[in-house]
Design a protein around this motif. Structure first.
Motif, PDB file in Angstrom:
ATOM      1  N   ILE A 256       0.706  -1.395  -0.059  1.00  0.00           N
ATOM      2  CA  ILE A 256       0.088  -0.129  -0.097  1.00  0.00           C
ATOM      3  C   ILE A 256       0.714   1.227  -0.063  1.00  0.00           C
TER       4      ILE A 256
ATOM      5  N   GLU B  75       2.227   2.089  -3.333  1.00  0.00           N
ATOM      6  CA  GLU B  75       1.046   2.482  -4.272  1.00  0.00           C
ATOM      7  C   GLU B  75       0.916   3.995  -3.940  1.00  0.00           C
ATOM      8  N   LYS B  76       1.686   4.682  -2.895  1.00  0.00           N
ATOM      9  CA  LYS B  76       1.409   6.000  -2.483  1.00  0.00           C
ATOM     10  C   LYS B  76       0.162   6.300  -1.937  1.00  0.00           C
ATOM     11  N   ARG B  77      -0.379   5.257  -1.051  1.00  0.00           N
ATOM     12  CA  ARG B  77      -1.788   5.343  -0.508  1.00  0.00           C
ATOM     13  C   ARG B  77      -1.476   5.279   1.074  1.00  0.00           C
TER      14      ARG B  77
END
Length: 337
Positions: A59, A62-64
């Motif tokens: 995560i 994914e730059k979340r």
């Protein structure tokens, strides 16, 4: 007339929100740290979800997320090749314990051969000769052994399989050190393998199933009414998981400066399975206020926050180690770009 001041309460617009997720191993400590920091700094709110080391890292990449928790440190090549720039910082140390549910057996000793046999599926019942030999005078039942493992991609599992690989060549060759092991078919065939999510999930299953055994971070078993096995260390001694055996292991590790020794430390009094847990933090955060706030939160966790680590079942980092981290980690004191 007496005067008084009302406390300043941050509005929703003023609050800096920081999101993290990952390893369940350090989650109770992280959540306590972030809660305490929020009480002193209500303008900074940090959320941390225990989803497992592997999921947290995915995560993050994914730059979340703003940061992830991981029980598996990246090497220099991996750090250089990540999809986004990150810095990793060790935050705490902890021990891995084997919790079990066996009526009438409060002080179980497990030799290295017995532990490996349980995980390879060759030790199938609690009255196996390997277990009996280490527990003279203990009435061990013929109950089948049920092994509870992690269902998720887990740093805790990586630590456990690293230890097993270090002490047994067969385990190393067949399964190896990994976050997602392929457990032996013998366990599955006789219905002796159960999977659970997170350290808390493993604890819950072991509590509810007679004859079961599983691995979990010491903090989850600490102050809990569940039995923990005494494990045989590299020197052949059976040691219980406690502050004294953890301290002996850490002192051995610090003397040799070899991270590999954490999964099987030297020393007659050392507990045999320890690990460091890390924060992996994005260096490319565009929000300057968030970046600065995150730096201060991490600084707090490494300083004042360490004082509550032992109370929650974790091993505080040494003063020298913390000073070295704060002095030589370039990320501190600078806004990430």
């Amino acid at each position: 007339m007496a005067s008084f001041c009302l406390p300043i309460v941050a509005t929703a617009a003023d609050v800096v929100r920081i999101d993290g997720a990952g390893a369940s191993f350090p989650a109770p400590l992280y959540q306590r740290w972030f809660h305490d920091y929020y009480l002193a700094h209500p303008e900074v709110m940090v959320d941390y979800q225990a989803v497992g080391s592997g999921a947290g890292m995915n995560i993050l990449l994914e730059k979340r997320l703003d940061f992830a928790g991981s029980d598996l440190a990246m090497n220099q090549r991996e750090l250089a090749e990540t999809a986004i720039p990150v810095v990793q910082i060790p935050m705490t140390a902890g021990a891995m314990v084997l919790v079990y549910q066996l009526e009438g057996v409060d002080k179980l000793r497990l030799s290295r051969e017995a532990v490996v046999g349980i995980f390879l599926g060759t030790v199938t019942h609690w009255n196996d000769l390997l277990i009996v030999a280490a527990n003279p005078g203990v009435d061990l039942p013929k109950t089948p052994i049920t092994l509870v493992v992690r269902a998720d991609s887990s740093g805790t599992t990586f630590v456990m399989t690293s230890h097993l690989s270090a002490i047994d060549k067969t385990f190393s060759e067949r399964i190896g050190a990994t976050m997602t092991p392929q457990w032996p078919g013998a366990l599955k065939k006789r219905g002796a393998l159960l999977r659970a999510h997170g350290n808390g999930g493993v604890m819950a299953l072991v509590r509810s199933i007679p004859g079961s055994i599983g691995y979990t971070q010491y903090a989850y078993a600490y102050n809990s009414n569940i039995s923990m096995a005494m494990l045989q260390n590299k020197n052949g001694q059976f040691v219980a998981p406690n502050d004294e055996s953890f301290k002996a292991a850490i002192e051995s590790f610090q003397a040799e400066k070899d991270p590999n020794n954490l999964v099987d430390p030297q020393g007659a009094d050392s507990y045999p399975i320890l690990t460091l847990s890390w924060l992996v933090i994005r260096k490319d955060l565009a929000d300057e206020a968030k970046s600065k706030a995150l730096q201060e939160v991490v600084r707090y966790c490494l300083t004042d926050g360490q004082t509550i680590s032992a109370k929650l079942g974790y091993i505080p980092l040494s003063k020298g180690m913390i000073e070295n981290i704060l002095e030589h980690t370039e990320w501190f004191g600078k806004t990430a770009k």
